[in-house]
Scaffold this active site. Sequence first.
Site, PDB file in Angstrom:
ATOM      1  N   CYS A  65      33.546  50.732  36.602  1.00  0.00           N
ATOM      2  CA  CYS A  65      33.426  50.312  37.774  1.00  0.00           C
ATOM      3  C   CYS A  65      34.549  51.037  38.891  1.00  0.00           C
ATOM      4  O   CYS A  65      35.557  51.276  38.549  1.00  0.00           O
ATOM      5  CB  CYS A  65      33.740  48.441  38.053  1.00  0.00           C
ATOM      6  SG  CYS A  65      33.562  48.071  39.952  1.00  0.00           S
ATOM      7  N   LEU A  66      33.960  51.610  39.921  1.00  0.00           N
ATOM      8  CA  LEU A  66      34.917  52.344  40.709  1.00  0.00           C
ATOM      9  C   LEU A  66      36.030  51.723  41.314  1.00  0.00           C
ATOM     10  O   LEU A  66      36.885  52.197  41.618  1.00  0.00           O
ATOM     11  CB  LEU A  66      34.077  53.185  41.984  1.00  0.00           C
ATOM     12  CG  LEU A  66      33.065  54.339  41.276  1.00  0.00           C
ATOM     13  CD1 LEU A  66      31.969  54.626  42.470  1.00  0.00           C
ATOM     14  CD2 LEU A  66      33.672  55.315  40.796  1.00  0.00           C
TER      15      LEU A  66
ATOM     16  N   GLN B 263      32.332  47.331  48.032  1.00  0.00           N
ATOM     17  CA  GLN B 263      33.416  48.260  47.699  1.00  0.00           C
ATOM     18  C   GLN B 263      33.905  49.112  48.623  1.00  0.00           C
ATOM     19  O   GLN B 263      35.091  49.751  48.325  1.00  0.00           O
ATOM     20  CB  GLN B 263      32.612  49.200  46.431  1.00  0.00           C
ATOM     21  CG  GLN B 263      32.435  48.224  45.239  1.00  0.00           C
ATOM     22  CD  GLN B 263      32.102  49.191  44.180  1.00  0.00           C
ATOM     23  OE1 GLN B 263      30.778  49.585  44.189  1.00  0.00           O
ATOM     24  NE2 GLN B 263      32.510  49.535  43.268  1.00  0.00           N
TER      25      GLN B 263
HETATM   26 ZN    ZN Z   1      31.366  48.193  40.245  1.00  0.00          ZN
END
Ligand code: ZN
Length: 162
Positions: A92-93, A49
Amino acid sequence: MLLPILRWPDPRLSQPCAPAVLDDDLRQLAADMLETMYAAPGRGLAAPQVGRLVRLFVMDVTWKEGARSPQVFVNPEVLALSGARLTGPEGCLSIPGPVTEVERAEAVHLRWTDLEGTRKDAWLTGFAAICAQHEYDHLDGILTLDRLGAEARALAEAAVQA
Ligand code: ZN
């Protein structure tokens, strides 16, 4: 240091990650990821991420209710899943906007290495189990959207904030 969080549909979020090497660079990455997670604010963050395709995630499932208890999972492995399959809301970010309903196992037996190089092994339950399965998925390039049916996925994609 705060790290920029990649957003879907960045292709790096869909790639499987390589094993992590525990060194000073990885320790710094883990520290930066925790800082980034708390600032977001979120309860979990996986290395892909922030654009690092290595098998590492950080998690703190209780800090919003009290003291911080950061956890770092280096090269986690899912040894077993057990209990009921529960469907619950997940954000989710990397996918700002939609809260998706994802099916997860109630408990997960996880093995990992901590930042001191100690091998750990535990059954996670409750929200920690859900969060760990979500973050673990990121290491295999799997997003919540990938766990939805076609219709739910289309709705979720439409709800992603630009
Ligand atoms: Zn996530």
